[in-house]
Design an enzyme around this catalytic site. Structure first.
Site, PDB file in Angstrom:
ATOM      1  N   VAL A 254     102.972  50.224 -47.326  1.00  0.00           N
ATOM      2  CA  VAL A 254     103.715  50.907 -48.430  1.00  0.00           C
ATOM      3  C   VAL A 254     105.251  50.040 -49.171  1.00  0.00           C
ATOM      4  O   VAL A 254     105.801  50.721 -49.957  1.00  0.00           O
ATOM      5  CB  VAL A 254     104.282  52.462 -48.627  1.00  0.00           C
ATOM      6  CG1 VAL A 254     103.215  53.135 -48.861  1.00  0.00           C
ATOM      7  CG2 VAL A 254     105.012  52.698 -46.917  1.00  0.00           C
TER       8      VAL A 254
ATOM      9  N   TYR B 283     104.588  56.212 -33.773  1.00  0.00           N
ATOM     10  CA  TYR B 283     103.835  55.534 -35.048  1.00  0.00           C
ATOM     11  C   TYR B 283     104.496  55.205 -35.510  1.00  0.00           C
ATOM     12  O   TYR B 283     105.171  53.835 -36.453  1.00  0.00           O
ATOM     13  CB  TYR B 283     102.885  56.179 -35.582  1.00  0.00           C
ATOM     14  CG  TYR B 283     102.348  56.068 -37.209  1.00  0.00           C
ATOM     15  CD1 TYR B 283     101.761  55.604 -37.433  1.00  0.00           C
ATOM     16  CD2 TYR B 283     103.434  56.907 -38.144  1.00  0.00           C
ATOM     17  CE1 TYR B 283     101.743  55.163 -38.754  1.00  0.00           C
ATOM     18  CE2 TYR B 283     102.757  56.782 -39.212  1.00  0.00           C
ATOM     19  CZ  TYR B 283     101.846  55.590 -39.876  1.00  0.00           C
ATOM     20  OH  TYR B 283     101.440  55.628 -40.854  1.00  0.00           O
TER      21      TYR B 283
ATOM     22  N   TYR C 264      92.369  51.412 -48.234  1.00  0.00           N
ATOM     23  CA  TYR C 264      92.505  52.968 -48.408  1.00  0.00           C
ATOM     24  C   TYR C 264      91.093  53.563 -49.349  1.00  0.00           C
ATOM     25  O   TYR C 264      90.020  52.753 -49.313  1.00  0.00           O
ATOM     26  CB  TYR C 264      93.797  53.626 -48.743  1.00  0.00           C
ATOM     27  CG  TYR C 264      94.604  53.377 -47.865  1.00  0.00           C
ATOM     28  CD1 TYR C 264      94.470  53.631 -46.341  1.00  0.00           C
ATOM     29  CD2 TYR C 264      95.736  52.445 -48.835  1.00  0.00           C
ATOM     30  CE1 TYR C 264      95.603  53.442 -45.433  1.00  0.00           C
ATOM     31  CE2 TYR C 264      97.000  52.299 -47.340  1.00  0.00           C
ATOM     32  CZ  TYR C 264      96.997  52.326 -46.171  1.00  0.00           C
ATOM     33  OH  TYR C 264      97.757  52.579 -45.588  1.00  0.00           O
TER      34      TYR C 264
ATOM     35  N   LYS D 184      99.070  48.889 -38.518  1.00  0.00           N
ATOM     36  CA  LYS D 184      97.744  49.723 -38.211  1.00  0.00           C
ATOM     37  C   LYS D 184      97.043  48.740 -37.550  1.00  0.00           C
ATOM     38  O   LYS D 184      96.351  48.989 -36.612  1.00  0.00           O
ATOM     39  CB  LYS D 184      96.995  50.563 -39.415  1.00  0.00           C
ATOM     40  CG  LYS D 184      98.366  51.908 -39.660  1.00  0.00           C
ATOM     41  CD  LYS D 184      97.383  52.742 -41.120  1.00  0.00           C
ATOM     42  CE  LYS D 184      99.539  53.726 -41.231  1.00  0.00           C
ATOM     43  NZ  LYS D 184      98.141  54.026 -42.122  1.00  0.00           N
TER      44      LYS D 184
ATOM     45  N   SER E  76     102.435  50.171 -43.100  1.00  0.00           N
ATOM     46  CA  SER E  76     100.486  50.649 -42.593  1.00  0.00           C
ATOM     47  C   SER E  76      99.875  49.489 -41.997  1.00  0.00           C
ATOM     48  O   SER E  76      99.010  48.878 -41.647  1.00  0.00           O
ATOM     49  CB  SER E  76     100.029  51.038 -43.500  1.00  0.00           C
ATOM     50  OG  SER E  76     100.437  52.913 -43.612  1.00  0.00           O
TER      51      SER E  76
HETATM   52  N1  GLN Z   1     104.868  54.770 -42.886  1.00  0.00           N
HETATM   53  C1  GLN Z   1     104.153  55.035 -43.823  1.00  0.00           C
HETATM   54  C2  GLN Z   1     103.944  56.472 -43.562  1.00  0.00           C
HETATM   55  O1  GLN Z   1     103.860  56.791 -42.907  1.00  0.00           O
HETATM   56  C3  GLN Z   1     103.173  53.811 -43.720  1.00  0.00           C
HETATM   57  C4  GLN Z   1     102.137  54.139 -45.364  1.00  0.00           C
HETATM   58  C5  GLN Z   1     101.597  52.900 -45.301  1.00  0.00           C
HETATM   59  O2  GLN Z   1     102.191  51.831 -45.329  1.00  0.00           O
HETATM   60  N2  GLN Z   1     100.396  53.392 -45.960  1.00  0.00           N
HETATM   61  O3  GLN Z   1     103.776  57.437 -44.912  1.00  0.00           O
END
Ligand code: GLN
Length: 448
Positions: free
Chosen positions: A269, A199, A251, A78, A75
């Site tokens: 993550v 993505y 988040y 993003k 993420s």
């Molecule tokens: N690729 C992961 C997902 O879409 C990214 C989520 C994250 O890093 N919080 O679940």
């Protein structure tokens, strides 16, 4: 580098590295949190890895522990893809498709804005899927642009982790469900399958804590990579991205994060974290164990520690670093080294010398020294505004100073400004000189 190496990092002679090492040492023993298993490859990593890196505005890179260990960016991609979409489409067009409100929900929540069907913000999965779908081109072109843009942020060519991609492609049904939901609601323009694939690819780009530090530093530097010098995005775009990172990057912990750490940040993550201190530096952290919200436990703790020690909270009052007016004298125009006696009517040169960075607060302070009320005599006097020790004047400050100079000229004061910088920014002067000495010579010439 292994986690063993990070446990016994040699004492560093460099003070910044030493400070990072200290923070690293304080948190390296923490074992809280869990490795995520919903993307199978993520559960295969060494959970004890812990790296910290800091990239400065001068382009220096400081590292501690496993700062060169590779991982998939997840993420943390993003905000940088958001930056790309903003650069390509502009803020209004992007906001038409994805909101900018903290969701207060988990990163993978199945929730869209009432009425519009827009995802809440570009930092949650739903918003990120829409954001990457906004990047122009067919799916291959979209990913190519994304990869090139993130590489420019990092200052090196980033490669994909094909296994991480395949792993998420196989198990990422929740993201697929989100994409279909948004397609149904009209907020996703491309096909759901194509959108999640782009993505997943962006999430599987391989980086290190050092890369994340440089990427964050590029945002902190207003969009110019401080190591390569490349302008990756416009300053306005960097500001917008940092703002959304500050409000939404962590988040459902975003509010408390801003309260405790006070830095725009984004977590992933894989256990990574990127944070930026505007105009100061970027930080990358990597430690795979996550808390219940999907944020790296040790990464978050280290960042909070650093923020406190380096006084980085964005509302922290830094005060003025130096007096902006460092010389304010009224001198005889006929004999430049002699201060005029108060009340005398002989020709006067009002010397005002400013220094450092002139932003709003500094300009407003300087204005106090540039008024009739504070001693600038009208008619037949000179104001010599010496800006040769000024390092930067921002737009608003130039306007304020300019307006004051125009007022003084209207009152009959002859205004001389020194320094090339001033020539571009301040227009309300009678003449510009490269040095105070040259200006003095002009005054003397005028007297002759
Ligand atoms: N690729 C992961 C997902 O879409 C990214 C989520 C994250 O890093 N919080 O679940």
């Amino acid at each position: 580098m292994t986690s063993e190496a990070s446990m016994v990092s040699a004492p560093s002679t460099d003070p910044v590295t030493a400070a990072l090492d200290e923070v690293h040492a304080r948190h390296v023993g923490a074992r809280g949190g869990e490795i995520p298993t919903y993307i199978p490859t993520l559960s295969l990593v060494d959970p004890d890895q812990f790296g910290l890196a800091l990239a400065s505005m001068n382009g220096n890179l400081y590292r501690s522990g496993d700062a060169e260990a590779p991982f998939s960016i997840q993420s943390v991609s993003k905000p940088f893809v958001f930056a790309l979409a903003l650069s390509e489409l502009g803020l209004d067009e992007v906001l038409h498709n994805v909101g900018a409100e903290p969701s207060g929900e988990a990163f993978n929540a199945i929730s869209l804005e009432e009425g519009t069907g827009r995802p809440d913000n570009p930092m949650v999965n739903a918003g990120a899927i829409v954001t990457s779908s906004l990047v122009p081109g067919d799916p291959a072109e979209k990913f190519d642009r994304i990869r090139r843009c993130l590489s420019a942020f990092a200052g090196r060519a980033l490669e994909m982790d094909e296994e991480a991609f395949a792993s998420e492609l196989e198990t990422g049904d929740r993201n697929r469900a989100l994409a279909y939901l948004m397609r149904g609601a009209g907020s996703l323009r491309s096909s759901a399958e194509a959108a999640v694939e782009v993505y997943f690819r962006q999430c599987s780009l391989v980086v290190t804590a050092c890369d994340l530090a440089v990427m964050a530093a590029t945002l902190a530097a207003g969009g110019t990579n401080p190591r390569t010098g490349e302008r990756v995005v416009e300053p306005r775009v960097a500001e917008h991205v940092l703002t959304v990172m500050a409000t939404c990057g962590m988040y459902d912990y975003a509010g408390e994060w801003l309260l405790r750490v006070g830095l725009p940040a984004k977590s992933g993550v894989s256990g990574c974290l990127a944070a930026a201190s505007p105009a100061q530096f970027g930080i990358g952290a990597f430690s795979p164990r996550l808390d219940v919200r999907g944020n790296s436990v040790r990464g978050g703790a280290a960042l909070q520690d650093l923020s406190e020690r380096f006084e980085l909270h964005f509302v922290h009052d830094t005060g003025l670093s130096a007096p902006v007016v460092f010389r304010s004298e009224d001198l005889s125009a006929t004999d430049p080294f002699t201060p005029v006696t108060p009340g005398s009517r002989e020709p006067v040169v009002h010397l005002r010398r400013l220094q450092g960075e002139i932003e709003f607060a500094a300009a407003e302070t300087a204005l106090d020294d540039l008024t009739i009320e504070t001693g600038i005599r009208e008619v037949g006097t000179w104001l010599l505004l010496d800006l040769s020790h000024v390092t930067r004047v921002n737009g608003v400050s130039a306007q304020l100073l300019d307006a004051r100079l125009a007022g003084l000229r209207a009152s009959g004061v002859t205004v001389f400004v020194t320094d090339a910088l001033a020539r571009h920014l301040l227009r309300s002067a009678d003449a510009e000189f490269t040095s105070a000495e040259e200006a003095w010579a002009a005054v003397a010439g005028g007297q002759a």
